[in-house]
Design a protein around this motif. Sequence first.
Motif, PDB file in Angstrom:
ATOM      1  N   SER A  23      -2.038  -0.644  13.764  1.00  0.00           N
ATOM      2  CA  SER A  23      -1.172   0.477  13.382  1.00  0.00           C
ATOM      3  C   SER A  23      -1.957   1.703  12.926  1.00  0.00           C
ATOM      4  O   SER A  23      -1.437   2.806  12.925  1.00  0.00           O
ATOM      5  CB  SER A  23      -0.247   0.047  12.251  1.00  0.00           C
ATOM      6  N   GLY A  73      -5.280  -0.162  -2.258  1.00  0.00           N
ATOM      7  CA  GLY A  73      -4.505  -0.011  -1.027  1.00  0.00           C
ATOM      8  C   GLY A  73      -3.012   0.117  -1.295  1.00  0.00           C
ATOM      9  O   GLY A  73      -2.541  -0.027  -2.431  1.00  0.00           O
ATOM     10  N   THR A  74      -2.286   0.404  -0.207  1.00  0.00           N
ATOM     11  CA  THR A  74      -0.816   0.489  -0.322  1.00  0.00           C
ATOM     12  C   THR A  74      -0.235  -0.890  -0.583  1.00  0.00           C
ATOM     13  O   THR A  74       0.810  -1.027  -1.218  1.00  0.00           O
ATOM     14  CB  THR A  74      -0.211   1.057   0.974  1.00  0.00           C
ATOM     15  N   SER A  75      -0.914  -1.919  -0.089  1.00  0.00           N
ATOM     16  CA  SER A  75      -0.423  -3.284  -0.285  1.00  0.00           C
ATOM     17  C   SER A  75      -0.271  -3.576  -1.772  1.00  0.00           C
ATOM     18  O   SER A  75       0.773  -4.060  -2.219  1.00  0.00           O
ATOM     19  CB  SER A  75      -1.405  -4.301   0.307  1.00  0.00           C
ATOM     20  N   TYR A  99       7.963  -3.666   7.577  1.00  0.00           N
ATOM     21  CA  TYR A  99       6.607  -4.212   7.481  1.00  0.00           C
ATOM     22  C   TYR A  99       6.709  -5.554   6.747  1.00  0.00           C
ATOM     23  O   TYR A  99       7.147  -5.614   5.591  1.00  0.00           O
ATOM     24  CB  TYR A  99       5.742  -3.200   6.725  1.00  0.00           C
ATOM     25  N   ASN A 149       7.348   1.981   9.923  1.00  0.00           N
ATOM     26  CA  ASN A 149       6.626   0.938  10.653  1.00  0.00           C
ATOM     27  C   ASN A 149       7.648  -0.149  10.949  1.00  0.00           C
ATOM     28  O   ASN A 149       8.197  -0.712  10.005  1.00  0.00           O
ATOM     29  CB  ASN A 149       5.494   0.358   9.797  1.00  0.00           C
ATOM     30  N   ASP A 177       7.364   3.984   1.152  1.00  0.00           N
ATOM     31  CA  ASP A 177       5.985   3.670   1.524  1.00  0.00           C
ATOM     32  C   ASP A 177       5.566   4.735   2.535  1.00  0.00           C
ATOM     33  O   ASP A 177       6.065   4.770   3.661  1.00  0.00           O
ATOM     34  CB  ASP A 177       5.964   2.258   2.125  1.00  0.00           C
ATOM     35  N   VAL A 179       2.519   5.335   3.807  1.00  0.00           N
ATOM     36  CA  VAL A 179       1.150   5.114   4.281  1.00  0.00           C
ATOM     37  C   VAL A 179       0.865   5.815   5.622  1.00  0.00           C
ATOM     38  O   VAL A 179      -0.280   6.130   5.914  1.00  0.00           O
ATOM     39  CB  VAL A 179       0.806   3.598   4.321  1.00  0.00           C
ATOM     40  N   TYR A 180       1.933   6.111   6.392  1.00  0.00           N
ATOM     41  CA  TYR A 180       1.714   6.797   7.679  1.00  0.00           C
ATOM     42  C   TYR A 180       2.042   8.298   7.634  1.00  0.00           C
ATOM     43  O   TYR A 180       1.952   8.968   8.662  1.00  0.00           O
ATOM     44  CB  TYR A 180       2.558   6.133   8.782  1.00  0.00           C
ATOM     45  N   SER A 204      -1.947   5.335   0.794  1.00  0.00           N
ATOM     46  CA  SER A 204      -3.394   5.077   0.720  1.00  0.00           C
ATOM     47  C   SER A 204      -4.111   5.911   1.784  1.00  0.00           C
ATOM     48  O   SER A 204      -3.480   6.569   2.610  1.00  0.00           O
ATOM     49  CB  SER A 204      -3.679   3.596   0.973  1.00  0.00           C
ATOM     50  N   THR A 206      -5.810   4.471   4.046  1.00  0.00           N
ATOM     51  CA  THR A 206      -6.206   3.472   5.038  1.00  0.00           C
ATOM     52  C   THR A 206      -5.869   3.826   6.479  1.00  0.00           C
ATOM     53  O   THR A 206      -6.729   3.740   7.354  1.00  0.00           O
ATOM     54  CB  THR A 206      -5.567   2.101   4.716  1.00  0.00           C
ATOM     55  N   LYS A 207      -4.618   4.196   6.731  1.00  0.00           N
ATOM     56  CA  LYS A 207      -4.131   4.228   8.125  1.00  0.00           C
ATOM     57  C   LYS A 207      -4.542   5.486   8.876  1.00  0.00           C
ATOM     58  O   LYS A 207      -5.034   5.422   9.985  1.00  0.00           O
ATOM     59  CB  LYS A 207      -2.604   4.089   8.141  1.00  0.00           C
ATOM     60  N   ARG A 215      -9.898   0.589   0.584  1.00  0.00           N
ATOM     61  CA  ARG A 215      -8.797   0.154  -0.292  1.00  0.00           C
ATOM     62  C   ARG A 215      -8.388   1.232  -1.301  1.00  0.00           C
ATOM     63  O   ARG A 215      -8.013   0.924  -2.435  1.00  0.00           O
ATOM     64  CB  ARG A 215      -9.132  -1.160  -1.041  1.00  0.00           C
TER      65      ARG A 215
HETATM   66  C1  LIG Z   1       4.202   0.155   5.947  1.00  0.00           C
HETATM   67  C2  LIG Z   1       2.886  -0.366   5.495  1.00  0.00           C
HETATM   68  N1  LIG Z   1       2.607  -0.415   4.190  1.00  0.00           N
HETATM   69  C3  LIG Z   1       1.428  -0.874   3.737  1.00  0.00           C
HETATM   70  C4  LIG Z   1       0.456  -1.319   4.596  1.00  0.00           C
HETATM   71  C5  LIG Z   1      -0.855  -1.805   4.030  1.00  0.00           C
HETATM   72  O1  LIG Z   1      -1.644  -0.704   3.751  1.00  0.00           O
HETATM   73  P1  LIG Z   1      -3.046  -0.838   3.006  1.00  0.00           P
HETATM   74  O2  LIG Z   1      -4.043  -1.216   4.032  1.00  0.00           O
HETATM   75  O3  LIG Z   1      -3.267   0.520   2.425  1.00  0.00           O
HETATM   76  O4  LIG Z   1      -2.907  -1.875   1.958  1.00  0.00           O
HETATM   77  C6  LIG Z   1       0.692  -1.297   5.967  1.00  0.00           C
HETATM   78  C7  LIG Z   1      -0.321  -1.803   6.899  1.00  0.00           C
HETATM   79  O5  LIG Z   1      -0.121  -1.994   8.063  1.00  0.00           O
HETATM   80  C8  LIG Z   1       1.939  -0.812   6.427  1.00  0.00           C
HETATM   81  O6  LIG Z   1       2.217  -0.762   7.727  1.00  0.00           O
END
Ligand SMILES: Cc1ncc(COP(=O)(O)O)c(C=O)c1O
Length: 352
Positions: A23, A73-75, A99, A149, A177, A179-180, A204, A206-207, A215
Amino acid sequence: MTQQTYISWYKTTKHPTYALGASGVQPCQVNELPFISWDIEINGSFGYGYPPLTQAIAEHYQVPENCIVTTTGTSMANFIVLSSLLKAGDEVLLEHPVYDPILQLLKHLNINIKRLSRNFANQFQVDLNELESKINHKTKMIILTNLHNPSGTLLTNETLKQIAAITAKYNCKILIDEVYLDLMFEEKQATAYKLGEQFIVTSSLTKTYGLGGLRCGWIFAMPTLCKTFNAFNDFSENCQVYLGEQISVQMFQNIQFLAERAKQLITPNRKCLFEFFKEYPEFEVITSPYATTYFPRWRKGKADSLVSRLEKEYQVSVIPGKFFEMPDCFRIGIGGEPNTFAEGLKRFKLVL
Ligand SMILES: Cc1ncc(COP(=O)(O)O)c(C=O)c1O
């Protein structure tokens, strides 16, 4: 045996040469980043957030520093928000498809999950009538991703304001969220956090920037909530990874460089993918101008058999729709290296 989760499948699967499922933007290598300085220390940061990093985030997103919690991270940001604010039996409205880790965590917390359907009929937007019919005084939170997502669609701030207006009379938070969201680059809309106190935002580096391994994540929320989140984070983290925090500051200082790198990867891939969809109308798809993820439905048969043939016979992988509770579809990502992506799509045509 319980059903395999998306994350465990992704982590344990050997991805083939033409892995078109991811992604995010292709992970950065250090040798691509001429600006990095290694004049950094292992130990140094302690307390709630490394101030230069919090300042960099605040400046980039124009959010006050006392509304920011930095996370792994977003997680972890999602984990903190959901686990600290919700308790067993609470009710939430959660987008479908979503997600998977968000869904799995809510199940783990024994949350009463009602779904908001995002589908082809509503262009993967949020149906405000459905929202109105499902929200009630027990609803603690609405949970959405933006960009979405897997479909990649944008919820505009106008739509988010309408969602906020519907939820205003309920004591209900709205978790977005994002993240994108940076994938909109110059056109990027302001973070939903700015739309009002109901909103909590997670994100985050990350993406969009190919920095998954760093992270560097965060939460935007009202200062009182930030205190709750920091206190909850105390259960799991004594301090954050100082090396990562220092490098993350450098990334923010060079964010334009990283954005340009991302665009150079995404732009040719998106062109190539949109041409593919034009050539093969048997795919129903929403073609977001911003996304790295697209979520086509194959009109001609079972998408899962198409996906497994693609992998076995042509070494091309995409993400099976079952991981988004929509087995008729699959997710394809355009953040990868353009020659590999183009070859992957060429091979895809052979299976059709
Ligand atoms: C909607 C969504 N949130 C969070 C994440 C995880 O993000 P991170 O790598 O910043 O923890 C993803 C990863 O694919 C995602 O698609």
